[in-house]
Scaffold this motif. Structure first.
Motif, PDB file in Angstrom:
ATOM      1  N   ARG A  17      49.690 -23.750 -42.074  1.00 48.73           N
ATOM      2  CA  ARG A  17      49.435 -22.439 -41.492  1.00 48.73           C
ATOM      3  C   ARG A  17      48.668 -21.522 -42.447  1.00 48.73           C
ATOM      4  O   ARG A  17      48.581 -20.317 -42.219  1.00 48.73           O
ATOM      5  CB  ARG A  17      50.755 -21.778 -41.103  1.00 48.73           C
ATOM      6  CG  ARG A  17      51.528 -22.563 -40.048  1.00 48.73           C
ATOM      7  CD  ARG A  17      52.810 -21.855 -39.650  1.00 48.73           C
ATOM      8  NE  ARG A  17      53.532 -22.644 -38.666  1.00 48.73           N
ATOM      9  CZ  ARG A  17      53.288 -22.597 -37.355  1.00 48.73           C
ATOM     10  NH1 ARG A  17      52.322 -21.817 -36.895  1.00 48.73           N
ATOM     11  NH2 ARG A  17      53.990 -23.330 -36.521  1.00 48.73           N
ATOM     12  N   VAL A  18      48.159 -22.061 -43.529  1.00 43.62           N
ATOM     13  CA  VAL A  18      47.405 -21.294 -44.509  1.00 43.62           C
ATOM     14  C   VAL A  18      45.957 -21.718 -44.488  1.00 43.62           C
ATOM     15  O   VAL A  18      45.650 -22.907 -44.406  1.00 43.62           O
ATOM     16  CB  VAL A  18      47.993 -21.498 -45.938  1.00 43.62           C
ATOM     17  CG1 VAL A  18      47.137 -20.780 -46.974  1.00 43.62           C
ATOM     18  CG2 VAL A  18      49.434 -21.000 -45.995  1.00 43.62           C
ATOM     19  N   TRP A  19      45.033 -20.751 -44.530  1.00 41.49           N
ATOM     20  CA  TRP A  19      43.619 -21.076 -44.630  1.00 41.49           C
ATOM     21  C   TRP A  19      42.916 -20.063 -45.526  1.00 41.49           C
ATOM     22  O   TRP A  19      43.355 -18.930 -45.685  1.00 41.49           O
ATOM     23  CB  TRP A  19      42.955 -21.125 -43.257  1.00 41.49           C
ATOM     24  CG  TRP A  19      42.902 -19.812 -42.523  1.00 41.49           C
ATOM     25  CD1 TRP A  19      41.937 -18.867 -42.602  1.00 41.49           C
ATOM     26  CD2 TRP A  19      43.873 -19.312 -41.600  1.00 41.49           C
ATOM     27  NE1 TRP A  19      42.234 -17.816 -41.785  1.00 41.49           N
ATOM     28  CE2 TRP A  19      43.412 -18.059 -41.153  1.00 41.49           C
ATOM     29  CE3 TRP A  19      45.077 -19.801 -41.102  1.00 41.49           C
ATOM     30  CZ2 TRP A  19      44.112 -17.284 -40.238  1.00 41.49           C
ATOM     31  CZ3 TRP A  19      45.778 -19.028 -40.194  1.00 41.49           C
ATOM     32  CH2 TRP A  19      45.295 -17.796 -39.773  1.00 41.49           C
ATOM     33  N   LEU A  20      41.837 -20.503 -46.118  1.00 45.76           N
ATOM     34  CA  LEU A  20      41.076 -19.644 -47.023  1.00 45.76           C
ATOM     35  C   LEU A  20      40.238 -18.667 -46.222  1.00 45.76           C
ATOM     36  O   LEU A  20      39.699 -18.998 -45.174  1.00 45.76           O
ATOM     37  CB  LEU A  20      40.169 -20.493 -47.915  1.00 45.76           C
ATOM     38  CG  LEU A  20      40.852 -21.362 -48.960  1.00 45.76           C
ATOM     39  CD1 LEU A  20      39.819 -22.212 -49.677  1.00 45.76           C
ATOM     40  CD2 LEU A  20      41.603 -20.514 -49.966  1.00 45.76           C
ATOM     41  N   ASN A  21      40.139 -17.450 -46.737  1.00 46.07           N
ATOM     42  CA  ASN A  21      39.250 -16.472 -46.120  1.00 46.07           C
ATOM     43  C   ASN A  21      37.810 -16.892 -46.331  1.00 46.07           C
ATOM     44  O   ASN A  21      37.434 -17.350 -47.418  1.00 46.07           O
ATOM     45  CB  ASN A  21      39.480 -15.086 -46.723  1.00 46.07           C
ATOM     46  CG  ASN A  21      40.736 -14.438 -46.180  1.00 46.07           C
ATOM     47  OD1 ASN A  21      41.137 -14.709 -45.053  1.00 46.07           O
ATOM     48  ND2 ASN A  21      41.362 -13.589 -46.985  1.00 46.07           N
ATOM     49  N   ASP A  22      36.994 -16.699 -45.317  1.00 41.38           N
ATOM     50  CA  ASP A  22      35.576 -17.051 -45.412  1.00 41.38           C
ATOM     51  C   ASP A  22      34.758 -15.825 -45.033  1.00 41.38           C
ATOM     52  O   ASP A  22      34.284 -15.696 -43.912  1.00 41.38           O
ATOM     53  CB  ASP A  22      35.239 -18.220 -44.475  1.00 41.38           C
ATOM     54  CG  ASP A  22      33.803 -18.698 -44.669  1.00 41.38           C
ATOM     55  OD1 ASP A  22      33.216 -18.360 -45.709  1.00 41.38           O
ATOM     56  OD2 ASP A  22      33.277 -19.368 -43.773  1.00 41.38           O
ATOM     57  N   THR A  23      34.655 -14.896 -45.958  1.00 41.36           N
ATOM     58  CA  THR A  23      33.890 -13.680 -45.691  1.00 41.36           C
ATOM     59  C   THR A  23      32.405 -13.958 -45.866  1.00 41.36           C
ATOM     60  O   THR A  23      32.000 -14.840 -46.617  1.00 41.36           O
ATOM     61  CB  THR A  23      34.314 -12.567 -46.662  1.00 41.36           C
ATOM     62  OG1 THR A  23      34.167 -13.048 -48.003  1.00 41.36           O
ATOM     63  CG2 THR A  23      35.766 -12.178 -46.428  1.00 41.36           C
ATOM     64  N   LYS A  24      31.597 -13.158 -45.192  1.00 42.84           N
ATOM     65  CA  LYS A  24      30.152 -13.370 -45.219  1.00 42.84           C
ATOM     66  C   LYS A  24      29.573 -12.705 -46.464  1.00 42.84           C
ATOM     67  O   LYS A  24      28.933 -11.670 -46.401  1.00 42.84           O
ATOM     68  CB  LYS A  24      29.518 -12.805 -43.948  1.00 42.84           C
ATOM     69  CG  LYS A  24      30.033 -13.458 -42.676  1.00 42.84           C
ATOM     70  CD  LYS A  24      29.456 -12.784 -41.439  1.00 42.84           C
ATOM     71  CE  LYS A  24      30.020 -13.390 -40.169  1.00 42.84           C
ATOM     72  NZ  LYS A  24      29.517 -12.719 -38.952  1.00 42.84           N
ATOM     73  N   GLU A  25      29.836 -13.330 -47.622  1.00 44.04           N
ATOM     74  CA  GLU A  25      29.402 -12.754 -48.886  1.00 44.04           C
ATOM     75  C   GLU A  25      28.302 -13.571 -49.546  1.00 44.04           C
ATOM     76  O   GLU A  25      27.771 -13.164 -50.560  1.00 44.04           O
ATOM     77  CB  GLU A  25      30.597 -12.642 -49.845  1.00 44.04           C
ATOM     78  CG  GLU A  25      31.677 -11.681 -49.340  1.00 44.04           C
ATOM     79  CD  GLU A  25      32.865 -11.618 -50.270  1.00 44.04           C
ATOM     80  OE1 GLU A  25      32.918 -12.474 -51.178  1.00 44.04           O
ATOM     81  OE2 GLU A  25      33.723 -10.751 -50.099  1.00 44.04           O
ATOM     82  N   THR A  26      27.980 -14.732 -49.007  1.00 42.19           N
ATOM     83  CA  THR A  26      26.961 -15.574 -49.589  1.00 42.19           C
ATOM     84  C   THR A  26      25.922 -15.907 -48.533  1.00 42.19           C
ATOM     85  O   THR A  26      26.187 -15.790 -47.328  1.00 42.19           O
ATOM     86  CB  THR A  26      27.568 -16.875 -50.142  1.00 42.19           C
ATOM     87  OG1 THR A  26      28.158 -17.598 -49.046  1.00 42.19           O
ATOM     88  CG2 THR A  26      28.651 -16.566 -51.169  1.00 42.19           C
ATOM     89  N   PRO A  27      24.716 -16.322 -48.934  1.00 45.11           N
ATOM     90  CA  PRO A  27      23.719 -16.712 -47.929  1.00 45.11           C
ATOM     91  C   PRO A  27      24.217 -17.809 -46.992  1.00 45.11           C
ATOM     92  O   PRO A  27      23.948 -17.778 -45.795  1.00 45.11           O
ATOM     93  CB  PRO A  27      22.548 -17.193 -48.790  1.00 45.11           C
ATOM     94  CG  PRO A  27      22.699 -16.458 -50.074  1.00 45.11           C
ATOM     95  CD  PRO A  27      24.169 -16.318 -50.292  1.00 45.11           C
ATOM     96  N   ARG A  28      24.978 -18.766 -47.543  1.00 42.61           N
ATOM     97  CA  ARG A  28      25.457 -19.861 -46.705  1.00 42.61           C
ATOM     98  C   ARG A  28      26.424 -19.357 -45.636  1.00 42.61           C
ATOM     99  O   ARG A  28      26.299 -19.705 -44.457  1.00 42.61           O
ATOM    100  CB  ARG A  28      26.131 -20.904 -47.592  1.00 42.61           C
ATOM    101  CG  ARG A  28      26.608 -22.136 -46.836  1.00 42.61           C
ATOM    102  CD  ARG A  28      27.226 -23.137 -47.802  1.00 42.61           C
ATOM    103  NE  ARG A  28      27.703 -24.324 -47.104  1.00 42.61           N
ATOM    104  CZ  ARG A  28      28.326 -25.329 -47.713  1.00 42.61           C
ATOM    105  NH1 ARG A  28      28.510 -25.289 -49.021  1.00 42.61           N
ATOM    106  NH2 ARG A  28      28.732 -26.363 -47.008  1.00 42.61           N
ATOM    107  N   SER A  29      27.390 -18.539 -46.036  1.00 42.58           N
ATOM    108  CA  SER A  29      28.353 -18.032 -45.066  1.00 42.58           C
ATOM    109  C   SER A  29      27.696 -17.075 -44.081  1.00 42.58           C
ATOM    110  O   SER A  29      28.087 -17.013 -42.913  1.00 42.58           O
ATOM    111  CB  SER A  29      29.505 -17.331 -45.798  1.00 42.58           C
ATOM    112  OG  SER A  29      29.024 -16.261 -46.581  1.00 42.58           O
ATOM    113  N   THR A  30      26.668 -16.333 -44.541  1.00 39.31           N
ATOM    114  CA  THR A  30      25.962 -15.431 -43.636  1.00 39.31           C
ATOM    115  C   THR A  30      25.234 -16.210 -42.554  1.00 39.31           C
ATOM    116  O   THR A  30      25.280 -15.857 -41.364  1.00 39.31           O
ATOM    117  CB  THR A  30      24.960 -14.569 -44.427  1.00 39.31           C
ATOM    118  OG1 THR A  30      25.658 -13.795 -45.394  1.00 39.31           O
ATOM    119  CG2 THR A  30      24.188 -13.641 -43.493  1.00 39.31           C
ATOM    120  N   ILE A  31      24.540 -17.261 -42.960  1.00 36.52           N
ATOM    121  CA  ILE A  31      23.804 -18.076 -41.987  1.00 36.52           C
ATOM    122  C   ILE A  31      24.770 -18.749 -41.010  1.00 36.52           C
ATOM    123  O   ILE A  31      24.518 -18.809 -39.803  1.00 36.52           O
ATOM    124  CB  ILE A  31      22.936 -19.118 -42.717  1.00 36.52           C
ATOM    125  CG1 ILE A  31      21.843 -18.410 -43.533  1.00 36.52           C
ATOM    126  CG2 ILE A  31      22.311 -20.091 -41.729  1.00 36.52           C
ATOM    127  CD1 ILE A  31      21.062 -19.329 -44.444  1.00 36.52           C
TER     128      ILE A  31
END
Length: 556
Positions: A17-31
């Motif tokens: 039930r745990v997952w890492l946050n994936d905020t749009k802070e890098t070009p990869r996550s933004t795309i």
């Protein structure tokens, strides 16, 4: 005990039930976010993920500890305030009310609770154990960094270099006057080649001086600029340190100018034309090397902070827009002429005949890059506004982007007219779009960036909250902003002065824009400090690197 252990879920059930946050802070996550690619919610115990989690937990504990310290100070100050008030009350009324009331305060939750102290001790123990290798001295130095002390040698060095700049300017004026350098036949050639090379350092030094003045007045009027920019505690530069950097560059640049003129005037060294021409290039390379060196000397953390923000501006809109990124982007829009000087450096020393001081940078490709270089800062800000519009759905960011789009059109038309001055059509179009862009930008500065021109404010035509007690300062700043912003009129109307060369006029107009930006900086950050108008953050919070879903019936 056995029954309680049986009721606990297995560790794997918790991790499911745990997952890492994936905020749009890098070009990869933004795309990925733009393309709406499904996020990976599984835990991946890779080295990169663990380092990211550790860094965020470390920062979260540090911020939490600082807030606990503030809460403890708040409790102490309130108890002290009760004591002062009651002491004053007893003095005025001649009553002995302080002892019973203070006994009540001391036994209250505010005066007797030690929950904050115990929580601080737990945070200290956790931080020291997990993030300081059980070294208490190291951990406490991180949690409670000592305030920087001003050094006398810093003040002396800054004053000494300031005096050197004044002396070198006087010496330069005397050499030019006594040797009649401005009346020589090659004066035109010198102004068209060497002057743009050295003016770059003038733009940089002037901007640094304006920033140092901003820091001085931000501190004087209690603007928390280090928190707003997000500087690491204890690494922010004071105005003396900033002036030291600017004066150092100024002294080196003036020494290069004097050495250049002296070598030309001396018959024995006049033949070393190539070495003479290379002096500004050597200084430019030295500045660049010092800026990018990955060592912790000469304000290493500040240089890294600057380079990171600069990269975010160049890579806009692939990075989430923060206040330092947008603030630096606005500074770059006021340094267009400096960017053109860098372009001239590349052309003059790369493809030009610098050994004979001949300016061959007049080709079609060079002129095309003049447009590109001038547009890059405004385009970066436009893309940042579009990023915020896409994320925040705030229409104000769309209007702010329109401001930069109009400025891009105006700058391109003024550049086209400067290249084709015999074309009346370019002149008319440049004037029309420049006026529209200047009016819109001025209105945006006053109303949105500075929060002024509010008719319903208790401070008429200003805003409700002001830091400077003299209200006339705001009106003077608005008048200066209008006058300095319309300095571009010279490039369209093409004023000519017999005592001033064309390159000198270009430098003066560019310097006026840098001064305008310096004035804008103070009032923009003052408004951010009082009203959080940029909605970047009203308080410091560090998001945890993971989420935990406590809804057990979610998967049913």
């Amino acid at each position: 005990m056995t029954k309680m252990r049986a009721m606990r879920p297995a560790p794997l059930d918790i991790l499911d039930r745990v997952w890492l946050n994936d905020t749009k802070e890098t070009p990869r996550s933004t795309i990925k976010g733009f393309l709406q690619i499904t996020k990976q919610t599984d835990l991946k115990f890779s080295r990169e993920n663990l380092m990211m989690v550790e860094a965020k937990l470390r920062q979260a504990l540090f911020v939490f500890y600082q807030k606990l310290r503030l809460l403890k100070s708040y409790s102490f100050l309130n108890v002290l305030a009760f004591s002062k008030i009651l002491k004053k009350y007893d003095k005025i009324t001649s009553r002995d009310a302080m002892k019973p009331y203070m006994k009540m305060v001391d036994t209250s939750h505010l005066g007797s609770s030690d929950e904050v102290v115990r929580l601080m001790e737990r945070v200290e123990a956790t931080f020291i154990k997990h993030f300081a290798n059980a070294n208490r001295t190291k951990g406490m130095n991180i949690l409670r960094p000592k305030a920087k002390r001003e050094r006398h040698r810093l003040t002396f060095s800054t004053g000494f270099l300031g005096g050197c700049i004044f002396s070198l300017i006087v010496a330069l004026a005397a050499i030019i006057r006594t040797r009649h350098l401005l009346q020589q036949e090659d004066q035109e050639q010198y102004m068209n080649t060497m002057f743009p090379l050295y003016s770059l350092f003038g733009f940089i030094v002037l901007h640094i001086i304006m920033y140092a003045a901003n820091i001085y007045y931000w501190k004087r009027y209690k603007v928390n600029y280090s928190f707003i920019f997000g500087f690491k505690q204890g690494t922010e530069l004071g105005y003396r340190q900033v002036l030291l950097v600017g004066f150092s560059i100024g002294v080196l640049a003036l020494l290069c100018v004097l050495a250049n003129l002296d070598m030309e005037a001396d018959p024995e060294t006049k033949g070393y034309q190539a070495l003479t021409e290379l002096l500004p290039l050597f200084l430019f390379i030295a500045m660049f090397v010092v800026l990018v060196l990955p060592f912790k000397f000469f304000y290493g953390s500040t240089r890294l902070f600057f380079l990171t923000s600069l990269f975010h501006c160049i890579a806009a809109p692939l990075y989430k827009v923060t206040l330092p990124d947008f603030f630096l982007g606005d500074q770059l829009t006021s340094q267009v002429q400096a960017l053109r000087s860098i372009q001239f450096y590349i052309c003059y020393y790369g493809w030009g005949d610098f050994r004979h001081r001949k300016n061959t940078c007049n080709t079609g490709s060079y002129k095309a890059f003049i447009f590109i270089v001038a547009v890059i800062p405004y385009l970066s800000r436009l893309l940042q506004c579009m990023r915020r519009l896409f994320e925040e759905k705030n229409p104000e960011q769309g209007w702010n982007g329109l401001k930069y789009f109009l400025t891009i059109v105006a700058v391109c038309l003024r550049t086209a007219y400067s290249i084709q001055k015999h074309q009346v059509a370019w002149r008319v179009l440049a004037a029309i779009f420049s006026v529209i862009a200047a009016i819109f930008s001025t209105w945006w500065d006053f109303v949105h960036d500075w929060g002024l021109l509010n008719r319903t404010s208790k401070n008429h035509w200003l805003r409700d909250k002001l830091l400077i007690p003299q209200k006339k300062v705001y009106f003077v700043a608005m008048i200066l902003n209008v006058l300095l912003r319309f300095a571009w009129i010279q490039t369209v109307l093409d004023f000519k002065f017999s005592f001033m060369h064309k390159e000198t006029m270009i430098t003066v107009v560019a310097s006026l824009e840098i001064i305008r930006r310096g004035i804008w900086n103070f009032f923009r950050l003052e408004n951010e400090h009082l009203n959080n108008v940029g909605k970047y953050r009203a308080f410091k919070s560090v998001p945890l690197p993971f989420n935990y879903d406590e809804d057990e019936d979610k998967d049913d």
